[in-house]
Design a protein around this motif. Sequence first.
Motif, short mmCIF file in Angstrom:
data_model
loop_
_atom_site.label_atom_id
_atom_site.label_comp_id
_atom_site.label_asym_id
_atom_site.label_seq_id
_atom_site.Cartn_x
_atom_site.Cartn_y
_atom_site.Cartn_z
N GLN A 195 2.12 1.51 -3.45
CA GLN A 195 1.19 1.95 -4.37
C GLN A 195 0.64 3.57 -4.13
N ASN A 249 -3.38 -4.02 -8.43
CA ASN A 249 -1.99 -3.21 -8.54
C ASN A 249 -2.04 -2.84 -10.17
N GLU A 297 0.71 -1.16 0.00
CA GLU A 297 0.12 0.08 0.01
C GLU A 297 1.02 1.07 -0.02
N PHE A 327 4.27 1.62 -8.70
CA PHE A 327 3.36 0.24 -8.92
C PHE A 327 4.27 -0.77 -9.58
N LEU A 374 -4.46 -0.14 -10.55
CA LEU A 374 -3.97 1.21 -10.62
C LEU A 374 -3.07 1.74 -11.81
#
Length: 592
Positions: free
Chosen positions: A62, A93, A59, A67, A96
């Motif tokens: 991110q 992921n 986390e 990434f 994102l």
Amino acid sequence: MKKIIFLLLFCCSGIVFSQNEQLAQNYFDKGDFEKAKISFEELLKLQPYNAYYFQRIIECYQQLGFFNEAEKSIQERYKQYQQSNLLVELGCNYLLKKDDSNAKKYFDQALDKIKKNPNEVYNVATTLERKSQIELALQAYELGLSLNPKLSVNVQMAQLYGQLGNTDMMIEKFLTEAYTNPQNNVGIQIQLTRFMTEDADVNFNESLRKALVLRTQKNQDVFWNDYLNWFYVQQKEYGKAFIQQKAIYKRNPETFSNILNLAQLAVEDGDKETAIAIYTFVLDNTKDLELLIESHTYLTKIRIDSAIEKEYPTIASEIELLLKEFGISPYSLSLQILQAHFISFNIKNSEQGKTILKTALDLPLNEYQKAAVKMELADIFLFEEKFNQALIYYSQIEEDLKNDVVGHEASLKAAKTSYFKSDFTWAQKQFKELKSASTQLIANDALEYFLLINDNTVADSTQTALKVLAHADYLVYQNKNQEALTQYQAILKSFKGQEIETVTLYRLGKMYEKLGDYTSALSQYQFIINQHKEEIYIDEAYYFAAEIYNKQFKDIEKAKSYYEQIIFHHEDSIYFTDARKKFRQLRGDTTL
């Protein structure tokens, strides 16, 4: 010595580790993800299997926009542990990174894990839910259930459907779980109750009702009758709840306990019609002595409440006949107490009432039965203006039943006795202690009187107006309604514009209601609304005015407007829930 040193070092290392974890979490919570990442990485080195630490590291990556680094870390951990939830992490992921194609690939791989082992649904679906992939999480649960119908996932699915706003499917899953695993039913009913009082979906209650009715029609198991009964009780629809209770009784005519509990709820909420129907049903279907006495007692109480004076001799004769039928014993104590109360407060023969109670005290009674007799004796002494004798009996009950609801009730009555005789200092001390009573009704009552004395003492240190009000309230206690009415009216004339005015208007409104003069009652509430909007009785004024418009004058639009005032401007009022329910009914949101 070595063992002691080892234990000390072990304890110290545990404390340091806990502090480091807290530090890492603090960095994360404050949004300092670079420091949080480094701290969680150090923790993960010490506990490589800790999934929480790893999740926090990902986390952090991110949040920092790293990434590719996150993907690499997840891939390496997946090669090492082969955990299905890591496939979900990879998919999220990629989302994102705006790479939906690769995200789908990994989500599909996660679902394939469930196909091979349905128990993997717990890892996959919970991770999807945590990542806010609600529809995918539901898909995972459905897949798992199709492969293994015994999986316990109904509650999780119900909650997810609730998040999506699909209340019909949420209800379906909750009810399926309740029937399949009755041990979880209390928790499910708690969750359903939350939705039943939510503003978000005004049609939820109707959807739940229909779902339950459908199940009672399709499945003859009394489980569903009981559930529908529960639903109607939440809605305070006691007549409909009674229909379900009768259906249950026909299949299992062994106990009246639930039916009698329903009758009590109906009595407490003022639904006399349903209460009469229930107690009459009990009388028609039992020969049990205690149940017969209990039902006759409550039916007589209800009749007394609405009786006029010329009916008193007939009622007195009927009570006497019942006591001859059932005899004077501990079993018929409720009837004996009722007789004493009726003779004292209605027929105004308090000496005879006390004689009945003193005779009852000679019976072999348990401590609660003795308390009930003493409470009525104290009430009668208070009725006779023998305040000290009343306080003696209330004090005995307080001493015998400390920290008990009955003991608290005696304490409240003792405090009111002090209030009636204008001993406000002592009354205020008792009301202050009772504000934290475990019983909400007692606590609310105590708070009301505490504020009444406090506010009017601050406004008038001589307490002149408060003394007059206390005497008027005492006249109400004595059933001297016309005298009380006159005194309340005198207070309004003598102390116009003073602190005492609002509470007097409220008391006067309730007195007019008691006497059936609803137009005059409404005028008192309206005066509070027009002239005392900032006072503590404003929500009561709106609510009881709405009740009069709703029930007596049948003016639906006016009633709605007054209920609406409570909903939007008095959310902390004890009348808020009832006002919202009645507003919705008048608006036609439900057909409950």
